[in-house]
Design an enzyme around this catalytic site. Structure first.
Site, PDB file in Angstrom:
ATOM      1  N   GLU A  22       0.803  -1.220   0.000  1.00  0.00           N
ATOM      2  CA  GLU A  22       0.000   0.000   0.000  1.00  0.00           C
ATOM      3  C   GLU A  22       0.840   1.275   0.000  1.00  0.00           C
ATOM      4  O   GLU A  22       0.736   2.118   0.907  1.00  0.00           O
ATOM      5  CB  GLU A  22      -0.971  -0.027   1.189  1.00  0.00           C
ATOM      6  CG  GLU A  22      -1.885  -1.258   1.107  1.00  0.00           C
ATOM      7  CD  GLU A  22      -2.738  -1.483   2.350  1.00  0.00           C
ATOM      8  OE1 GLU A  22      -2.698  -0.642   3.261  1.00  0.00           O
ATOM      9  OE2 GLU A  22      -3.446  -2.510   2.407  1.00  0.00           O
ATOM     10  N   ASN A  45       2.096  -4.485  -3.487  1.00  0.00           N
ATOM     11  CA  ASN A  45       0.719  -4.925  -3.249  1.00  0.00           C
ATOM     12  C   ASN A  45      -0.124  -3.694  -2.915  1.00  0.00           C
ATOM     13  O   ASN A  45       0.238  -2.912  -2.037  1.00  0.00           O
ATOM     14  CB  ASN A  45       0.761  -5.903  -2.056  1.00  0.00           C
ATOM     15  CG  ASN A  45      -0.539  -6.630  -1.821  1.00  0.00           C
ATOM     16  OD1 ASN A  45      -1.182  -7.072  -2.770  1.00  0.00           O
ATOM     17  ND2 ASN A  45      -0.918  -6.773  -0.561  1.00  0.00           N
ATOM     18  N   HIS A  55     -10.260  -5.912  -2.418  1.00  0.00           N
ATOM     19  CA  HIS A  55     -11.275  -5.797  -1.355  1.00  0.00           C
ATOM     20  C   HIS A  55     -12.452  -5.010  -1.931  1.00  0.00           C
ATOM     21  O   HIS A  55     -12.384  -3.784  -2.054  1.00  0.00           O
ATOM     22  CB  HIS A  55     -10.703  -5.068  -0.134  1.00  0.00           C
ATOM     23  CG  HIS A  55      -9.640  -5.855   0.564  1.00  0.00           C
ATOM     24  ND1 HIS A  55      -9.915  -7.034   1.215  1.00  0.00           N
ATOM     25  CD2 HIS A  55      -8.310  -5.643   0.701  1.00  0.00           C
ATOM     26  CE1 HIS A  55      -8.796  -7.515   1.745  1.00  0.00           C
ATOM     27  NE2 HIS A  55      -7.802  -6.691   1.432  1.00  0.00           N
ATOM     28  N   GLU A  93      -5.923 -10.400  -2.203  1.00  0.00           N
ATOM     29  CA  GLU A  93      -6.693 -10.339  -0.947  1.00  0.00           C
ATOM     30  C   GLU A  93      -8.199 -10.257  -1.226  1.00  0.00           C
ATOM     31  O   GLU A  93      -8.915  -9.449  -0.630  1.00  0.00           O
ATOM     32  CB  GLU A  93      -6.258  -9.122  -0.118  1.00  0.00           C
ATOM     33  CG  GLU A  93      -4.766  -9.058   0.155  1.00  0.00           C
ATOM     34  CD  GLU A  93      -4.357  -7.893   1.054  1.00  0.00           C
ATOM     35  OE1 GLU A  93      -5.230  -7.249   1.653  1.00  0.00           O
ATOM     36  OE2 GLU A  93      -3.145  -7.631   1.142  1.00  0.00           O
ATOM     37  N   ASP A 147     -12.011 -10.225  -1.377  1.00  0.00           N
ATOM     38  CA  ASP A 147     -13.291 -10.438  -0.684  1.00  0.00           C
ATOM     39  C   ASP A 147     -14.324  -9.467  -1.258  1.00  0.00           C
ATOM     40  O   ASP A 147     -13.973  -8.448  -1.855  1.00  0.00           O
ATOM     41  CB  ASP A 147     -13.203 -10.356   0.858  1.00  0.00           C
ATOM     42  CG  ASP A 147     -12.518  -9.122   1.397  1.00  0.00           C
ATOM     43  OD1 ASP A 147     -12.479  -8.085   0.689  1.00  0.00           O
ATOM     44  OD2 ASP A 147     -12.020  -9.173   2.528  1.00  0.00           O
TER      45      ASP A 147
HETATM   46  O1  9MR Z   1      -6.991  -8.955   7.677  1.00  0.00           O
HETATM   47  C1  9MR Z   1      -6.083  -8.198   8.449  1.00  0.00           C
HETATM   48  C2  9MR Z   1      -6.709  -7.854   9.789  1.00  0.00           C
HETATM   49  O2  9MR Z   1      -6.875  -9.023  10.569  1.00  0.00           O
HETATM   50  C3  9MR Z   1      -5.841  -6.855  10.517  1.00  0.00           C
HETATM   51  O3  9MR Z   1      -6.508  -6.442  11.708  1.00  0.00           O
HETATM   52  C4  9MR Z   1      -5.581  -5.655   9.631  1.00  0.00           C
HETATM   53  C5  9MR Z   1      -4.705  -4.620  10.311  1.00  0.00           C
HETATM   54  O4  9MR Z   1      -4.613  -3.482   9.532  1.00  0.00           O
HETATM   55  O5  9MR Z   1      -4.927  -6.102   8.447  1.00  0.00           O
HETATM   56  C6  9MR Z   1      -5.721  -6.945   7.684  1.00  0.00           C
HETATM   57  O6  9MR Z   1      -5.085  -7.317   6.474  1.00  0.00           O
HETATM   58  C7  9MR Z   1      -4.791  -6.261   5.576  1.00  0.00           C
HETATM   59  C8  9MR Z   1      -3.622  -6.685   4.725  1.00  0.00           C
HETATM   60  O7  9MR Z   1      -2.551  -7.070   5.522  1.00  0.00           O
HETATM   61  C9  9MR Z   1      -3.217  -5.588   3.777  1.00  0.00           C
HETATM   62  N1  9MR Z   1      -4.326  -5.125   2.982  1.00  0.00           N
HETATM   63  C10 9MR Z   1      -5.524  -4.783   3.716  1.00  0.00           C
HETATM   64  C11 9MR Z   1      -5.931  -5.947   4.606  1.00  0.00           C
HETATM   65  C12 9MR Z   1      -7.241  -5.644   5.276  1.00  0.00           C
HETATM   66  O8  9MR Z   1      -7.078  -4.534   6.118  1.00  0.00           O
END
Ligand code: 9MR
Length: 374
Positions: free
Chosen positions: A176, A218, A254, A282, A284
């Site tokens: 990001e 990513n 997402h 990722e 969903d």
């Molecule tokens: O799914 C992850 C969640 O359990 C965590 O609390 C969160 C913290 O910011 O991160 C989520 O995963 C992220 C991923 O690592 C990067 N892209 C966005 C995802 C969703 O926030």
């Protein structure tokens, strides 16, 4: 290390990897496909078809996993091993967990994920090295000179990439890099101390540590045309022009229901044309509560379209969904009022979304693509 593979584990549901020669595998998969088209209409999918279909296409299908259920919950394990070919650690390989204090490393979670994957013949996507979230306080609140921060970065990479060298062959090195909405670089810690060149520095460093690893940027919000998509493309072309080692782009994916862009394949193909791999890293699709049958069916179509987009791009290597079941999804906590974003429901029952992915793989001609899959 957690022993992720003991304690009454059931035998893997299927054989993968070197068990079948590629040709034989293709023939089996084509036969399986032909049967499935007739025998499994979309709403009747009970799961289990995806790995062979993914193998036939030469792509990976992945799932983000959490350590605790991966180690302790048989049903969770069965969904992972029965439906996917790769895993991504949803959290446990992030900086906060790997190096919570400087020089104090916790390998219990990462070892559990990698051990589980190896035991079941699954690939692992490495997630993630540099991110503005989930950094330990010693790192985010430290006051660093450029030289010190580069040393910290190198030590972390030496530890993490070094530990899994040859076992984790794909890494999200930069996560990001752009602001949430818009065409600008995010002013994270790395940017503040090292300037915008931190991206090139990190990729170059990761390549030094593990020259064989596939290194990714990513990002989210780049799945359809727009300022942010173009900004990432410009960043990437600049990196490649300068010879920076970069091998792939992760399209996080997402989505809120109704927002899967029509031009996702076009956006991915831009990177394919540059010689890069792409992955949907990722996926969903969240639904407003309460989701009814119509929403679940529409969601299935969206999952199908995303997998089709990957299949339509020559160097798309993997589609990974962001969680094993709706019960484990990050969505309800982060988006109150939304739910049911994944292909398995709270009770591990397959949803139409799973069948949507199956259908995408069945409808496109199976064609093995060479190379990497995680
Ligand atoms: O799914 C992850 C969640 O359990 C965590 O609390 C969160 C913290 O910011 O991160 C989520 O995963 C992220 C991923 O690592 C990067 N892209 C966005 C995802 C969703 O926030």
């Amino acid at each position: 290390m957690h022993n992720a593979t003991s304690g009454g584990r059931r035998a893997p549901a299927r054989g993968r990897g070197g068990l079948l020669a590629a040709g034989a595998l293709g023939a089996v998969a084509v036969a399986v496909t032909a049967v499935l088209v007739v025998a499994l209409p979309r709403e009747d999918s009970t799961g289990g078809e995806l790995p062979a279909l993914a193998d036939a296409h030469g792509i990976g299908l992945g799932v983000a996993v959490a350590v605790n259920p991966l180690v302790h919950d048989d049903d969770y394990q069965d969904v992972v091993t029965g439906n996917y070919t790769s895993v991504t650690a949803e959290n446990t390989m992030k900086w906060q967990y790997v190096q919570p204090e400087r020089y104090e490393f916790d390998w219990s979670g990462p070892d559990a994920v990698v051990g589980f994957a190896e035991h079941h013949g699954l690939d692992v996507r490495g997630h993630t090295l540099l991110w503005h979230n989930q950094q330990p306080a010693w790192l985010s609140e430290g006051s660093w000179t450029e030289a010190e921060l580069l040393k910290v970065m190198r030590e972390h990479m030496d530890a993490l990439l070094g530990r899994y060298q040859g076992r984790i062959t794909t890494w999200d090195v930069i996560n990001e890099p752009l602001v949430d909405a818009g065409p600008r670089l995010r002013e994270n810690l790395w940017y503040q101390v090292l300037g915008e060149d931190y991206i090139a520095q990190a990729l170059t460093m990761a390549h030094e540590v593990d020259p064989d690893a596939r290194l990714y940027v990513n990002e989210f919000g780049i799945e359809g045309a727009g300022d942010k998509a173009d900004a990432l493309y410009d960043l990437v072309t600049d990196l490649l022009d300068r010879g920076v080692p970069l091998h792939g782009i992760g399209f996080q994916g997402h989505f809120v229901h109704g927002s899967v862009p029509e031009d996702m394949a076009d956006q991915m193909r831009r990177y394919s044309d540059l010689g890069l791999d792409v992955t949907v890293s990722e996926l969903d699709v969240r639904l407003p509560e309460p989701p009814g049958p119509e929403q679940l069916e529409a969601q299935a179509h969206e999952y199908q379209r995303v997998v089709e987009a990957c299949l339509d791009v020559p160097t798309c290597v993997n589609v990974t969904v962001w969680g094993v079941s709706d019960h484990h999804s990050w969505i309800p906590e982060w988006f109150p009022g939304y739910t049911a974003a994944l292909p398995f429901d709270d009770s591990y029952r397959p949803k139409p979304a799973l069948a949507g992915m199956v259908q995408a793989l069945e409808r496109r001609p199976a064609q093995r693509r060479p190379g990497h899959r995680p």
